[in-house]
Design a protein around this motif. Structure first.
Motif, PDB file in Angstrom:
ATOM      1  N   GLU A 407      28.185 -34.843  19.361  1.00 38.24           N
ATOM      2  CA  GLU A 407      28.015 -35.514  20.300  1.00 38.24           C
ATOM      3  C   GLU A 407      29.200 -36.247  20.811  1.00 38.24           C
ATOM      4  O   GLU A 407      29.732 -36.948  19.960  1.00 38.24           O
ATOM      5  CB  GLU A 407      26.899 -36.668  20.005  1.00 38.24           C
ATOM      6  CG  GLU A 407      26.214 -37.355  21.050  1.00 38.24           C
ATOM      7  CD  GLU A 407      25.322 -38.343  20.328  1.00 38.24           C
ATOM      8  OE1 GLU A 407      24.136 -37.798  20.591  1.00 38.24           O
ATOM      9  OE2 GLU A 407      25.408 -39.654  20.738  1.00 38.24           O
ATOM     10  N   ASN A 411      26.838 -37.566  25.393  1.00 40.22           N
ATOM     11  CA  ASN A 411      26.507 -36.155  25.608  1.00 40.22           C
ATOM     12  C   ASN A 411      26.291 -35.383  24.236  1.00 40.22           C
ATOM     13  O   ASN A 411      27.228 -35.251  23.610  1.00 40.22           O
ATOM     14  CB  ASN A 411      27.295 -35.615  26.640  1.00 40.22           C
ATOM     15  CG  ASN A 411      27.253 -36.178  28.084  1.00 40.22           C
ATOM     16  OD1 ASN A 411      26.257 -36.901  28.278  1.00 40.22           O
ATOM     17  ND2 ASN A 411      28.340 -36.218  28.619  1.00 40.22           N
ATOM     18  N   SER A 412      25.187 -34.713  24.128  1.00 40.25           N
ATOM     19  CA  SER A 412      24.919 -33.749  22.868  1.00 40.25           C
ATOM     20  C   SER A 412      25.079 -32.334  23.280  1.00 40.25           C
ATOM     21  O   SER A 412      25.093 -31.826  24.291  1.00 40.25           O
ATOM     22  CB  SER A 412      23.387 -33.970  22.293  1.00 40.25           C
ATOM     23  OG  SER A 412      23.181 -35.096  22.215  1.00 40.25           O
ATOM     24  N   SER A 425      33.808 -28.491  24.507  1.00 46.65           N
ATOM     25  CA  SER A 425      32.443 -28.030  25.523  1.00 46.65           C
ATOM     26  C   SER A 425      32.192 -26.994  26.100  1.00 46.65           C
ATOM     27  O   SER A 425      31.196 -26.681  26.476  1.00 46.65           O
ATOM     28  CB  SER A 425      32.313 -29.640  26.398  1.00 46.65           C
ATOM     29  OG  SER A 425      33.468 -29.743  27.221  1.00 46.65           O
ATOM     30  N   CYS A 430      25.486 -28.316  26.943  1.00 44.27           N
ATOM     31  CA  CYS A 430      25.327 -29.533  26.998  1.00 44.27           C
ATOM     32  C   CYS A 430      23.927 -30.052  27.591  1.00 44.27           C
ATOM     33  O   CYS A 430      23.184 -29.450  28.410  1.00 44.27           O
ATOM     34  CB  CYS A 430      26.165 -30.216  28.225  1.00 44.27           C
ATOM     35  SG  CYS A 430      26.086 -31.947  28.292  1.00 44.27           S
ATOM     36  N   GLN A 432      22.192 -32.595  28.045  1.00 46.52           N
ATOM     37  CA  GLN A 432      22.086 -33.520  29.371  1.00 46.52           C
ATOM     38  C   GLN A 432      22.062 -32.575  30.722  1.00 46.52           C
ATOM     39  O   GLN A 432      21.182 -32.941  31.645  1.00 46.52           O
ATOM     40  CB  GLN A 432      22.988 -34.549  29.255  1.00 46.52           C
ATOM     41  CG  GLN A 432      22.917 -35.610  28.528  1.00 46.52           C
ATOM     42  CD  GLN A 432      22.830 -35.528  27.155  1.00 46.52           C
ATOM     43  OE1 GLN A 432      23.743 -34.668  26.774  1.00 46.52           O
ATOM     44  NE2 GLN A 432      22.343 -36.304  26.284  1.00 46.52           N
ATOM     45  N   ASN A 433      22.977 -31.736  30.639  1.00 44.58           N
ATOM     46  CA  ASN A 433      22.904 -30.667  31.912  1.00 44.58           C
ATOM     47  C   ASN A 433      21.312 -30.035  31.894  1.00 44.58           C
ATOM     48  O   ASN A 433      21.045 -29.756  33.109  1.00 44.58           O
ATOM     49  CB  ASN A 433      24.161 -29.602  31.777  1.00 44.58           C
ATOM     50  CG  ASN A 433      25.506 -30.396  32.414  1.00 44.58           C
ATOM     51  OD1 ASN A 433      25.275 -31.421  33.002  1.00 44.58           O
ATOM     52  ND2 ASN A 433      26.396 -29.745  31.751  1.00 44.58           N
ATOM     53  N   GLN A 465      30.532 -34.931  32.690  1.00 41.07           N
ATOM     54  CA  GLN A 465      29.716 -35.897  33.596  1.00 41.07           C
ATOM     55  C   GLN A 465      28.489 -34.966  34.137  1.00 41.07           C
ATOM     56  O   GLN A 465      28.608 -34.426  35.280  1.00 41.07           O
ATOM     57  CB  GLN A 465      30.648 -36.480  34.475  1.00 41.07           C
ATOM     58  CG  GLN A 465      31.742 -37.581  33.906  1.00 41.07           C
ATOM     59  CD  GLN A 465      32.345 -38.168  35.128  1.00 41.07           C
ATOM     60  OE1 GLN A 465      32.647 -37.433  36.307  1.00 41.07           O
ATOM     61  NE2 GLN A 465      33.070 -39.337  34.941  1.00 41.07           N
ATOM     62  N   PRO A 466      27.244 -35.055  33.557  1.00 42.76           N
ATOM     63  CA  PRO A 466      26.285 -34.464  34.215  1.00 42.76           C
ATOM     64  C   PRO A 466      25.760 -34.900  35.230  1.00 42.76           C
ATOM     65  O   PRO A 466      26.037 -36.315  35.585  1.00 42.76           O
ATOM     66  CB  PRO A 466      25.161 -34.479  32.933  1.00 42.76           C
ATOM     67  CG  PRO A 466      25.690 -34.898  31.792  1.00 42.76           C
ATOM     68  CD  PRO A 466      27.125 -35.714  32.117  1.00 42.76           C
TER      69      PRO A 466
END
Length: 767
Positions: A407, A411-412, A425, A430, A432-433, A465-466
């Motif tokens: 994380e 974001n995980s 990444s 991701c 959150q995406n 940045q989702p």
């Protein structure tokens, strides 16, 4: 009809079981429809145990199921409903005939008060076979001439005061009525003896029906009792309309819907008098917000209120009682990924057991589950895309991941098995995406269960940045560990659950709000000595409604999309049909297929027939495509355990069946049809030389291989149409309780590669 299945005689149960022991319209279909009542939901392991009864000479899956229903006090009425739902006419007619031959008291004798010298009539009516016999008792004393449904006492004297009961019998079967109390009073001068002392009407209601607030699926019970002479009769009215099916002192309606809401009253009468009960108002949820009353509330100053009232109207909803609200899903789907065999990172043990355990539990709650092991980056992306296709408005979506992870900046990231040693990444997914894409589907509930480490990745300094999340108030994150901490699994040679799933599996099927259920899991972990101070569940949620994983599915308004999801999910679970191979030597070999996961399959070979001059023979599988993975050292084994299948362990066939098992994994990488060779080795009685025969077998594209997860997905896609000929779902038994030591984390590796492996020699105390 309140009698239990356990009241049926053994011969009736055996005959009913014989009718249900079939695959097309039998015990499996009955168990499925009976599961609409959560009390009668059975796990996959229980269903497997029922089916394995056929291996016994006198075993019967249906008889075992009926015995379980009897233990759970299932009523004959509910069993009749289930048989009618699956349209099993033979069993339905037989059980109806049996039930009609049972005694059912339809009118109970009522307690009464009578004047000395007056007259009392007690009545008991029953349904059942013809020729019912009645016998009345006063206390333990038999009334000699009390052999009819009505007992008349005239004239009444003090010796007649007491308790009365009626015995209804037919042959060896009998049933007793409830007790009726007869009270005597002296006559008052000027008052006729045919009415009660102090009662103008001669009929008095002693128990009034009460207003209730229920939710759909609850049981409505209303009761009205009266004392009268002659005995009172009852008629119920719903919204001023008579309810002809209810002619007794009580109303009992199981599984109510909003059609039963409204006002109920009972008319109580005899040949002389009539009295109406008080009105009982029954409220049944869910109640639409549009039906609620809205009242403007303003506590601000008058001038400020007038300026802002148009922009920000302050309104207060008079909400119904919380118990009146019930939420439903339009469907429930889950994607479970367990990564163990990493190419450049530490190997994990627990994900195989964790994914398997959670798969069976979610299926008990009617989730459509796709369970996958060991996916690379491309396969994880494709699997998520297919998962999103299953989502739609109001659907409950659940994503579970067990494997390495990290994380960064809130974001995980889930790590695929092909991630390089110093991954960033761009090599991971991701979470959150994925959530953003789920919200685009207007899901009713989004649940993420992440069983991985949440340590920071020093190699990844990119701030992902989702897209902005919508304010939906339906998101739940359950992390197996806290931020910047490790998640542990078990240091043990055989298969066992990780820490998180070991606690979660004991709570996940509870009929509680998701966040409440996860809070209890966290409390269980906090009370455990070995996890205290090392691993603690973290819950993040904005869920504002009482949504549960056990919520029922309602599909009336989305049948087309529901059918499409069913089709897409079925495609990922189609097993090849069982085949029978005839060799030139006369040996007949059976091929069978079973699914361990959505991308792991077991093939077994079994010798069905062999000529008398063949003294020994065995069938082995070979020449599999290079796309799939097979451990050659564990192929063609005599037991599932030897074949490397640690979870799919039903009772193995007897030794004389000559069965062999081969486990195939990585089916998501199969690009063409599964083609392999069956080699038959046999020896004749008069020859020492072993002979070999070969047959080629084509098994199509089984399970998840049909979805071609190894291929890139377009940015947007729609659910394709497939011709599905067969769908077979795997069921298995549960796992044994585990005793173990804590082992390494589910994250990266320390310093240059993430946190170090951590061990602890304390024994784990199961919660």
């Amino acid at each position: 009809m309140d009698q239990s299945v356990g009241t049926l005689r053994e011969d009736a149960l055996r005959r009913l079981a014989t009718m249900l022991d079939n695959s097309t319209c039998g015990w499996r279909q009955l168990a499925h429809v009976m599961s609409e009542d959560p009390k009668f939901r059975y796990s996959e392991s229980e269903m497997t145990n029922y089916s394995l009864q056929v291996l016994s000479a006198v075993g019967s899956p249906s008889r075992t199921l009926l015995a379980r229903l009897a233990d759970q006090s299932c009523t004959l009425n509910f069993l009749l409903w289930g048989l009618k739902k699956i349209d099993h006419q033979e069993a339905l007619q037989y059980l109806s005939y049996i039930v009609s031959g049972q005694i059912q008291i339809t009118q109970q004798p009522q307690s009464q008060q009578a004047q000395i010298g007056g007259k009392v009539m007690l009545s008991c009516k029953a349904s059942g076979p013809s020729g019912l016999c009645y016998q009345w008792f006063q206390g333990k004393k038999e009334i000699v001439d009390g052999t009819s449904p009505e007992l008349v006492i005239s004239p009444v004297n003090s010796s007649n005061q007491g308790y009365y009961i009626c015995r209804v019998s037919h042959g060896d079967s009998c049933m007793f009525s409830q007790w009726a109390h007869v009270r005597c009073a002296e006559s008052s001068p000027g008052c006729p003896s045919s009415i009660f002392q102090g009662s103008v009407s001669g009929l008095s209601i002693t128990v009034q029906p009460h207003s209730q607030v229920l939710t759909e699926g609850d049981t409505l019970f209303l009761e009205c009792r009266a004392v009268a002479n002659p005995p009172a009769q009852y008629e119920w009215y719903h919204n001023s309309e008579p309810v002809p099916q209810h002619k007794t002192h009580s109303v009992k309606i199981p599984c109510v819907t909003t059609a039963q809401r409204g006002q109920y009253k009972c008319k109580v009468f005899n040949m002389y008098h009539e009295v109406w009960s008080e009105a009982a108002v029954v409220t049944i949820g869910p109640i639409s917000i549009t039906d609620a009353a809205w009242v403007e509330v303003d506590t601000r100053s008058p001038d400020k209120s007038s300026r802002e009232s148009e922009m920000f109207p302050a309104q207060k909803w008079k909400s119904p009682c919380p118990s009146a609200r019930k939420f439903y899903a339009t469907d429930k789907v889950a994607l479970l990924i367990g990564n163990m065999n990493y190419m450049h990172h530490g190997q994990l043990r627990a994900p195989i057991a964790d994914v398997h355990e959670l798969t069976n539990l979610l299926r008990q709650m009617d989730f459509k589950v796709v369970s996958l092991l060991d996916l690379n980056w491309q396969e994880m992306h494709s699997a998520v895309t297919e998962f999103l296709l299953l989502l739609d408005k109001g659907v409950y979506g659940l994503l579970y991941f067990a494997g390495h992870g990290y994380e960064n900046f809130g974001n995980s990231f889930m790590v695929p098995i092909d991630a390089p040693a110093s991954y960033t990444s761009e090599h991971c997914l991701c979470v959150q995406n994925i959530l953003t894409r789920m919200q685009e589907r207007e899901t009713g509930l989004n649940v993420f269960l992440l069983d991985m480490c949440r340590k920071r990745n020093p190699h990844d300094d990119v701030l992902v940045q989702p897209a902005l999340l919508k304010v939906t108030a339906n998101i739940v994150f359950g992390y197996a560990t806290c931020a910047d901490a490790e998640a542990y699994e078990v240091k043990k040679e055989d298969v066992s659950n990780g820490i998180f799933i070991n606690f979660l599996k004991q709570r996940v099927c509870e009929d509680e709000k998701v966040t409440v259920m996860l809070d209890r899991v966290g409390e269980d972990m906090g009370r455990c000595r070995i996890t205290h101070g090392r691993q603690a569940l973290e819950l993040r949620s904005n869920l504002s409604e009482r949504r549960c994983l056990t919520d029922l599915i309602q599909t009336a308004q989305c049948s087309a999309s529901y059918s499409a999801r069913n089709l897409q999910w079925t495609v990922a679970h189609v097993l090849p049909k069982s085949q029978t191979l005839q060799f030139d030597c006369g040996v007949v070999v059976q091929l069978g297929f079973a699914a361990e996961f959505s991308n792991v399959m077991v093939i077994y070979t079994r010798i069905l027939e062999k000529p008398s001059n063949v003294v020994s023979c065995s069938a082995q599988l070979t020449d599999f495509p290079v796309d799939v993975e097979i451990d050659l050292k564990k192929s063609n084994q005599e037991t599932l355990l030897d074949a490397g299948c640690l979870l799919l362990i039903p009772e193995t066939p007897p030794a004389e069946a000559h069965s062999r098992y081969t486990r195939i994994f990585g089916l998501q990488r199969l690009k063409k049809e599964l083609v392999f060779t069956v080699c038959l080795y046999y020896t004749y009685s008069n020859l020492d030389e072993e002979i070999l025969e070969k047959l080629s077998v084509t098994a199509g594209k089984p399970l998840v291989s049909k979805l071609n997860l190894c291929e890139p997905r377009p940015s947007s896609s729609c659910i394709e149409s497939f011709n599905v000929t067969e769908c077979s779902l795997y069921t298995s038994g549960g796992l044994d309780a585990w005793s173990f030591h804590l082992q390494s984390d589910r994250g990266g590796e320390s310093s240059a590669r993430g946190p170090q492996e951590t061990e602890c020699d304390d024994m784990f105390d199961a919660p």
